[in-house]
Design a protein around this motif. Sequence first.
Motif, short mmCIF file in Angstrom:
data_model
loop_
_atom_site.label_atom_id
_atom_site.label_comp_id
_atom_site.label_asym_id
_atom_site.label_seq_id
_atom_site.Cartn_x
_atom_site.Cartn_y
_atom_site.Cartn_z
N GLU A 1 -1.55 11.54 -5.30
CA GLU A 1 -2.00 10.66 -3.95
C GLU A 1 -0.79 9.97 -3.51
O GLU A 1 -0.15 9.70 -2.46
N GLN A 2 -0.30 8.80 -4.79
CA GLN A 2 0.86 8.10 -4.49
C GLN A 2 2.00 8.76 -4.10
O GLN A 2 2.87 8.31 -3.09
N ILE A 3 2.19 9.98 -4.76
CA ILE A 3 3.52 10.95 -4.29
C ILE A 3 3.44 11.09 -2.90
O ILE A 3 4.27 11.17 -2.05
N GLU A 4 2.27 12.01 -2.61
CA GLU A 4 2.09 12.64 -1.47
C GLU A 4 2.32 11.63 -0.29
O GLU A 4 2.99 11.84 0.64
N LYS A 5 1.49 10.21 -0.33
CA LYS A 5 1.67 9.29 0.61
C LYS A 5 2.88 8.71 0.62
O LYS A 5 3.52 8.13 1.86
N GLY A 6 3.54 8.57 -0.45
CA GLY A 6 4.70 7.73 -0.49
C GLY A 6 6.19 8.61 -0.01
O GLY A 6 7.07 7.87 0.66
N PHE A 7 5.72 9.85 -0.20
CA PHE A 7 6.87 10.83 0.31
C PHE A 7 6.36 11.39 1.75
O PHE A 7 7.24 12.27 2.38
N ALA A 8 5.55 11.13 2.14
CA ALA A 8 5.11 11.57 3.65
C ALA A 8 6.22 11.56 4.84
O ALA A 8 6.75 10.38 4.83
N GLY A 9 6.28 12.67 5.43
CA GLY A 9 7.37 12.63 6.52
C GLY A 9 8.89 12.64 6.23
O GLY A 9 9.73 12.61 7.01
N LEU A 10 9.23 12.73 4.85
CA LEU A 10 10.53 12.93 4.51
C LEU A 10 10.97 14.16 4.54
O LEU A 10 10.14 15.25 4.14
N GLU B 1 3.42 14.67 -19.41
CA GLU B 1 2.50 15.35 -18.70
C GLU B 1 2.37 14.80 -17.33
O GLU B 1 2.22 15.67 -16.52
N THR B 2 2.43 13.45 -17.20
CA THR B 2 2.15 12.77 -15.90
C THR B 2 3.46 12.96 -14.84
O THR B 2 3.29 13.24 -13.82
N CYS B 3 4.69 13.23 -15.77
CA CYS B 3 5.77 13.40 -14.86
C CYS B 3 5.91 14.67 -14.60
O CYS B 3 6.40 14.65 -13.56
N GLY B 4 5.20 15.58 -15.11
CA GLY B 4 5.27 16.93 -14.86
C GLY B 4 4.41 16.89 -13.59
O GLY B 4 4.65 18.05 -12.93
N SER B 5 3.27 16.32 -13.59
CA SER B 5 2.41 16.22 -12.57
C SER B 5 3.16 15.85 -11.23
O SER B 5 2.78 16.21 -10.18
N VAL B 6 3.92 14.94 -11.56
CA VAL B 6 4.83 14.38 -10.25
C VAL B 6 5.44 15.45 -9.64
O VAL B 6 5.60 15.73 -8.55
N ARG B 7 6.50 16.27 -10.62
CA ARG B 7 7.10 17.13 -10.23
C ARG B 7 6.64 18.26 -9.37
O ARG B 7 6.86 18.71 -8.62
N LYS B 8 5.11 18.62 -10.16
CA LYS B 8 4.35 19.68 -9.38
C LYS B 8 3.86 19.26 -7.87
O LYS B 8 3.89 19.94 -7.02
N ALA B 9 3.64 17.92 -7.90
CA ALA B 9 3.26 17.39 -6.51
C ALA B 9 4.42 17.74 -5.69
O ALA B 9 4.12 17.96 -4.53
N LEU B 10 5.36 17.32 -5.81
CA LEU B 10 6.45 17.34 -5.32
C LEU B 10 6.96 18.82 -4.68
O LEU B 10 7.26 19.06 -3.70
N ALA B 11 6.81 19.73 -5.87
CA ALA B 11 6.81 21.19 -5.61
C ALA B 11 6.20 21.66 -4.68
O ALA B 11 6.37 22.49 -3.60
N GLY B 12 4.76 21.35 -4.79
CA GLY B 12 3.85 21.51 -3.58
C GLY B 12 4.07 21.10 -2.26
O GLY B 12 3.79 21.69 -1.18
N THR C 1 1.04 -1.13 -0.02
CA THR C 1 0.04 0.04 0.07
C THR C 1 0.95 1.14 -0.08
O THR C 1 2.13 1.18 0.26
N ASP C 2 0.20 2.41 -0.21
CA ASP C 2 1.24 3.71 -0.06
C ASP C 2 1.71 3.56 1.41
O ASP C 2 2.87 4.38 1.45
N GLU C 3 1.09 3.17 2.26
CA GLU C 3 1.69 3.23 3.72
C GLU C 3 3.02 2.47 3.73
O GLU C 3 3.94 2.85 4.21
N THR C 4 2.88 1.08 3.30
CA THR C 4 4.12 0.47 3.51
C THR C 4 5.15 0.94 2.26
O THR C 4 6.51 0.70 2.62
N VAL C 5 4.65 1.37 1.30
CA VAL C 5 5.76 2.06 0.41
C VAL C 5 6.48 3.03 1.18
O VAL C 5 7.76 3.26 1.12
N ASN C 6 5.64 4.16 1.74
CA ASN C 6 6.58 5.02 2.61
C ASN C 6 7.30 4.55 3.56
O ASN C 6 8.43 5.15 3.66
N GLN C 7 6.97 3.55 4.38
CA GLN C 7 8.05 3.12 5.39
C GLN C 7 9.08 2.17 4.63
O GLN C 7 10.18 2.59 5.13
#
Length: 241
Positions: free
Chosen positions: A134-143, A174-185, A94-100
Amino acid sequence: MNKLHGEAVDFIEQVAGKVPNAEEVETVVCAPALFLKDMNEAAASSDVKIGAQNMHQEDSGAFTGEISPAALADLGIPYVIIGHSERREMFNETDETVNQKVKAALNHGLTPIMCCGESLEQKENGSTEAVVREQIEKGFAGLSAEDAAKVVVAYEPIWAIGTGKSSTAEDADETCGSVRKALAGQYDQDTADKVRIQYGGSVKPENIETYMAKEHIDGALVGGASLKPDAFLELAEAGKQ
Ligand SMILES: O=C[C@H](O)COP(=O)(O)O
């Protein structure tokens, strides 16, 4: 889950030292855990690095059959794929185990290649950007920003993996750009720009250059088309600085 031990080591012996643009492109072979030690020795001090395809998030314990990040680090393995869609789909990640796992990898000095991507149904109902965000936000949570910048993201639309149906370079960008945008946010533009974002899904020597020409695609995660040494070196040659 390709090759036997001898074939895997032989593969490394055939490509190590032969990456055409090794000073500009980082080339990593991610392999089944059983072969990692010998592949890493065969690749030692060469232009090819070795990575695992998965690991557990705990350092040790009663997790029969799992591989710990400590064990990978102890072998000197520098990379590990985390949250491949096949792991998410077939092994309940899950996104949670991915984050861990991302955190555990970084804590052990391993570079995580964190996978994200939408299913065919999600693509068809127009939710690709929301799913990936959502996958990016949860995967990077707390980093921390410092740790986030070390992560490699692999955007792999699930419907394009091993199917021969690759995303268009425009859609992938376009989607890789969305990943970058999510990370910038989540962090800031500087951190987002440092994260290497790969596209994966039916990449092959014949189409890799169309992806590498795109702004937000920094590299490729290649499966089936990379299994033969010649094709692997051809793919590496098209890699992006
Ligand atoms: O594991 C590799 C990626 O999922 C892409 O696989 P593929 O290049 O065979 O589509």
